[in-house]
Design a protein around this motif. Structure first.
Motif, PDB file in Angstrom:
ATOM      1  N   TYR A  48       4.519  15.866  -2.880  1.00  0.00           N
ATOM      2  CA  TYR A  48       5.034  14.753  -2.133  1.00  0.00           C
ATOM      3  C   TYR A  48       5.900  14.137  -3.057  1.00  0.00           C
ATOM      4  CZ  TYR A  48       0.805  15.795   0.817  1.00  0.00           C
ATOM      5  OH  TYR A  48      -0.103  16.501   1.468  1.00  0.00           O
ATOM      6  N   SER A  49       6.842  13.263  -2.372  1.00  0.00           N
ATOM      7  CA  SER A  49       7.861  12.318  -3.402  1.00  0.00           C
ATOM      8  C   SER A  49       6.866  11.288  -4.168  1.00  0.00           C
ATOM      9  CB  SER A  49       8.698  12.007  -2.342  1.00  0.00           C
ATOM     10  OG  SER A  49       8.219  11.066  -1.283  1.00  0.00           O
ATOM     11  N   ALA A  50       7.546  10.549  -4.972  1.00  0.00           N
ATOM     12  CA  ALA A  50       6.964   9.573  -5.683  1.00  0.00           C
ATOM     13  C   ALA A  50       6.422   8.556  -4.773  1.00  0.00           C
ATOM     14  CB  ALA A  50       7.917   9.124  -6.812  1.00  0.00           C
ATOM     15  N   ALA A  51       5.339   7.968  -4.965  1.00  0.00           N
ATOM     16  CA  ALA A  51       4.779   6.756  -4.354  1.00  0.00           C
ATOM     17  C   ALA A  51       5.584   5.600  -4.410  1.00  0.00           C
ATOM     18  CB  ALA A  51       3.331   6.896  -4.468  1.00  0.00           C
ATOM     19  N   GLU A  52       5.648   4.614  -3.631  1.00  0.00           N
ATOM     20  CA  GLU A  52       6.512   3.544  -3.716  1.00  0.00           C
ATOM     21  C   GLU A  52       5.756   2.346  -3.160  1.00  0.00           C
ATOM     22  OE1 GLU A  52      10.324   4.058  -1.977  1.00  0.00           O
ATOM     23  OE2 GLU A  52      11.003   5.491  -3.419  1.00  0.00           O
ATOM     24  N   ALA A  53       6.122   1.233  -3.514  1.00  0.00           N
ATOM     25  CA  ALA A  53       5.436  -0.102  -2.798  1.00  0.00           C
ATOM     26  C   ALA A  53       5.642  -0.103  -1.621  1.00  0.00           C
ATOM     27  CB  ALA A  53       6.022  -1.316  -3.397  1.00  0.00           C
ATOM     28  N   THR A  55      -9.431   0.314   9.363  1.00  0.00           N
ATOM     29  CA  THR A  55      -8.852  -0.264  10.482  1.00  0.00           C
ATOM     30  C   THR A  55      -7.283  -0.164  10.235  1.00  0.00           C
ATOM     31  OG1 THR A  55     -10.500  -2.089  10.518  1.00  0.00           O
ATOM     32  CG2 THR A  55      -8.519  -2.488  11.464  1.00  0.00           C
ATOM     33  N   GLU A  56      -6.848  -0.192   9.060  1.00  0.00           N
ATOM     34  CA  GLU A  56      -5.412  -0.244   8.530  1.00  0.00           C
ATOM     35  C   GLU A  56      -5.442   0.361   7.197  1.00  0.00           C
ATOM     36  OE1 GLU A  56      -3.013  -3.456   8.040  1.00  0.00           O
ATOM     37  OE2 GLU A  56      -4.591  -4.482   8.949  1.00  0.00           O
ATOM     38  N   PRO A  57      -4.384   1.404   6.691  1.00  0.00           N
ATOM     39  CA  PRO A  57      -4.701   1.852   5.422  1.00  0.00           C
ATOM     40  C   PRO A  57      -4.087   0.558   4.658  1.00  0.00           C
ATOM     41  CG  PRO A  57      -2.733   2.663   6.485  1.00  0.00           C
ATOM     42  CD  PRO A  57      -3.508   1.965   7.655  1.00  0.00           C
ATOM     43  N   LEU A  58      -4.674   0.401   3.384  1.00  0.00           N
ATOM     44  CA  LEU A  58      -4.242  -0.306   2.203  1.00  0.00           C
ATOM     45  C   LEU A  58      -2.544   0.152   1.879  1.00  0.00           C
ATOM     46  CD1 LEU A  58      -7.473  -0.172  -0.016  1.00  0.00           C
ATOM     47  CD2 LEU A  58      -6.318  -2.370   1.518  1.00  0.00           C
ATOM     48  N   ARG A  59      -2.017  -0.736   1.353  1.00  0.00           N
ATOM     49  CA  ARG A  59      -0.668  -0.440   1.118  1.00  0.00           C
ATOM     50  C   ARG A  59      -0.224  -0.471  -0.150  1.00  0.00           C
ATOM     51  NH1 ARG A  59       2.475   1.300   5.073  1.00  0.00           N
ATOM     52  NH2 ARG A  59       1.792   1.048   7.173  1.00  0.00           N
ATOM     53  N   LEU A  60       0.380   0.204  -1.190  1.00  0.00           N
ATOM     54  CA  LEU A  60       0.726   0.050  -2.540  1.00  0.00           C
ATOM     55  C   LEU A  60       1.490  -1.322  -2.898  1.00  0.00           C
ATOM     56  CD1 LEU A  60       1.383   3.781  -3.261  1.00  0.00           C
ATOM     57  CD2 LEU A  60      -0.546   2.568  -4.076  1.00  0.00           C
TER      58      LEU A  60
END
Length: 295
Positions: free
Chosen positions: A48-53, A105-110
């Motif tokens: 996977y590509s690098a995780a971003e905010a 309910t919804e995913p947490l986001r970075l």
């Protein structure tokens, strides 16, 4: 008055140590930096590509955040904290992660600050083959921007006394798991993988890195693979084979320990509304099991 460790004579009920134990809820905050997600992707060799905010955190990868680092002097002989807010005050604890559940309910986001509210959900005493066991369920609610994103429950089993348990005497490192599941993901966890996962999750339990301790103190034949690692491996199956679907609920159970050097396979079978998942070895098809539903 509750018994003290020196009162333990082998006849005291574990419940008697909990008469005045009523931990209140705890609130924690975390900025949810992207670094831990990128690090675990490297540990799992994920393409996977690098995780971003702003990216959604994969299901249960929030275990990389809200970490607790007690002072080294506060650890017990097994590497776990001697005292902790939700650790039951029973003497000479042996700890096992038995399972859990999660509603998303919804995913947490970075990159978005989040809060976690932890509370004690239930405490139950049961008698098993090795004696009396204490089942502690901790509830965790995660919020972002004032919204509840997911609610998780973890079931932890405690046993008093440090006698060696009965476990398989040797590992078969050559046999491959036999399975006909539609989804499959093989893995042969080695000590380096366990070490890196321990570091990412602030887990100092010696069963994951200290082989002599495993054999001599806990009765295991080798290093034990983390239960959360097995859960995340199972969840890789819907991530890879059903990438357009969002996991809305998860329940999992850790049935038997898996050891470093064993060839294992995460196995999955899609259903109409989700998937049935498991961890298989050459000895048994269900060392761990999970069920997910899609939104």
């Amino acid at each position: 008055m509750s018994p003290t460790p020196s009162d333990l004579s082998g006849t005291a009920s574990l419940g008697s140590y909990l008469e005045s134990w009523a931990p209140v809820s705890v609130r924690d905050e975390d900025p949810l930096h992207a670094g831990p997600v990128a690090a675990l992707s490297a540990v799992f060799d994920l393409p996977y590509s690098a995780a971003e905010a702003g990216d959604p955190i994969p299901p249960m990868w929030h275990w990389l955040h809200f970490l607790n680092w007690p002072a080294h002097g506060e650890l017990g002989v097994d590497g776990h904290p001697m005292n902790g807010h939700f650790l039951p005050p029973i003497p000479n604890r042996q700890r096992m992660w038995a399972g859990g559940r999660c509603e998303i309910t919804e995913p947490l986001r970075l990159g978005e600050p989040a809060e976690r509210i932890s509370s004690l959900s239930s405490v139950t005493s049961k008698h098993g083959r090795t004696g009396e066991l204490l089942f502690v369920t901790e509830r965790r609610e995660f919020r972002q921007s004032g919204r509840t994103c997911l609610v998780e429950e973890q079931d932890i089993v405690y046993r008093s006394g440090r006698s060696a348990a009965q476990h398989p005497g040797e590992l078969d490192e050559s046999a491959l798991p036999q399975t006909d599941s539609l989804w499959q993901l093989p893995l042969r966890p080695d000590p380096a993988l366990l070490f890196r996962f321990s570091a990412l999750t602030a887990n100092a339990h010696r069963i994951h890195y200290d082989a002599p301790y495993c054999r001599n103190d806990e009765g295991y034949p080798g290093l034990v693979v983390h239960g959360p690692l097995l859960v995340l491996l199972m969840l890789e199956l819907p991530r890879r084979h059903a990438p357009g679907k969002q996991v809305r609920s998860l329940s999992y159970r850790l049935r038997r320990p898996v050891f470093a050097g064993e060839r294992i396979s995460a196995c999955g079978t899609p259903t109409g509304s989700g998937a049935q998942l498991s961890i298989a070895t050459h000895q048994e098809a269900q060392y761990a099991t999970a069920e997910v539903t899609f939104g």
